[in-house]
Design an enzyme around this catalytic site. Structure first.
Site, PDB file in Angstrom:
ATOM      1  N   HIS A   6      -9.528  -0.459  10.337  1.00 27.47           N
ATOM      2  CA  HIS A   6      -8.445   0.157  11.088  1.00 27.47           C
ATOM      3  C   HIS A   6      -8.730   0.066  12.584  1.00 27.47           C
ATOM      4  CE1 HIS A   6      -7.618   2.193   7.120  1.00 27.47           C
ATOM      5  NE2 HIS A   6      -6.427   1.771   7.462  1.00 27.47           N
TER       6      HIS A   6
ATOM      7  N   TYR B 228       0.840  -1.205   0.000  1.00 24.98           N
ATOM      8  CA  TYR B 228       0.000   0.000   0.000  1.00 24.98           C
ATOM      9  C   TYR B 228       0.874   1.253   0.000  1.00 24.98           C
ATOM     10  CZ  TYR B 228      -3.425   3.415   1.725  1.00 24.98           C
ATOM     11  OH  TYR B 228      -4.236   4.516   1.879  1.00 24.98           O
TER      12      TYR B 228
END
Length: 312
Positions: free
Chosen positions: A177, A134
């Site tokens: 998250h 990422y």
């Protein structure tokens, strides 16, 4: 009135940008759902931008996730994020878009970067392995904007927000998250009458958190600047240990049981505090109090549960 295309408007960041644009006024907000526009399809993306001819493009679209998702699906993360960035930046150039703001992440910085992390520590040492794919895609997007600005004279620039939270978050049990994961876990434990909740890792890593509405305000602040930095950190300049965060979330949710750690799960980067001196020098600072922000995030979670709109 300026036309602004917000790519990724259904996500937490994109929806905050839409709210901010509408509240500010002076913008015609362009959005496109995935069934109309697949940002991984170059031809469709180029055609959309050529037809709509926005004045501003904000790239908030991304494939995102936590430690588990990043380490489990690295090929998906690097491919989709590379293609989205390349299609939107080059498509914007071809369509004559004068201003592009690319949103990255502070995970672009080295795993053992100096703390707080300044913008110029980029590419100075290895990345955190659990989100390397990422991060590399986000670095590529940042560099696209930097080099298009240098070569073509276009005002294409980037913002690197720290860990975000707020309304519209993703509460998936494995791919979310840390704050939404904890909100869901503590809420379900409270509802089920559990006496104990385990958190991933040792609880010792430190993290910084920025409310998504503060990020949206920072983005429009940057878009108002005549000569913004090529890329700039966006954060609060303070952090806390994950265990302390867990206690705050448990308090917010109303979970009164025991919090234990699970050291068999990865911690990720030891610390990710960003140096925010550059953006603060331009006159911006965050406004949302962290406890108030957590309370608002939990209320949003409860509201979306009731309507069936929660991203679970």
């Amino acid at each position: 009135m300026k036309k602004i295309f917000i790519a990724g408007h259904r996500g937490m960041v994109g929806s905050a940008l839409v709210r901010s644009a509408e509240a500010r006024g002076g913008f015609e907000v362009l959005t496109a759902t995935r069934d109309r526009l697949d940002l991984c399809d170059q031809a469709s993306t180029f055609t959309y931008l050529a037809e709509e001819k926005p004045d501003i493009v904000v790239i908030a679209a991304a494939k995102v996730g936590g430690i588990h998702a990043n380490s489990s699906y690295p090929a998906d993360f690097i491919y989709e994020n590379l293609v989205i960035a390349a299609n939107l930046v080059e498509g914007s150039r071809q369509a004559g878009v004068g201003r592009v703001l690319f949103l990255g992440s502070t995970c672009i910085y080295p795993k053992l970067a100096p703390q707080p992390m300044p913008e110029d520590c980029l590419l100075t040492s290895p990345l955190e392995p659990t989100n390397e794919a990422y991060a590399i895609a986000k670095i590529a997007g940042l560099k696209l904007c930097q080099h298009y600005r240098a070569q073509h004279g276009l005002m294409y620039h980037s913002a690197m927000p720290t860990n975000l939270y707020g309304p519209g978050d993703n509460y998936h049990p494995e791919n979310s998250h840390v704050i939404p994961a904890l909100i869901r876990r503590f809420h379900e434990a409270k509802e089920s009458g559990l006496g104990e909740v385990a958190i991933w890792g040792t609880g010792t890593p430190r993290r910084e958190f920025l409310h998504v509405d503060d990020l949206a305000a920072a983005c429009f602040h940057l878009l108002d600047l005549n000569d913004p930095p090529d890329w700039v950190n966006v954060g609060v300049g303070d952090d806390l240990p994950i265990m302390e965060l867990a206690k705050l979330v448990a308090e917010t949710v109303g979970f009164n049981g025991k919090i234990v750690t699970d050291p068999t799960k990865p911690d990720g980067t030891p610390r990710k505090l960003v140096d925010v001196s550059k953006i603060r020098a331009t006159g911006w600072e965050p406004k949302v109090d962290f406890r108030d922000g957590l309370a608002g995030a939990y209320q949003d979670f409860l509201a979306t549960l009731q309507t069936g709109a929660a991203r679970l």
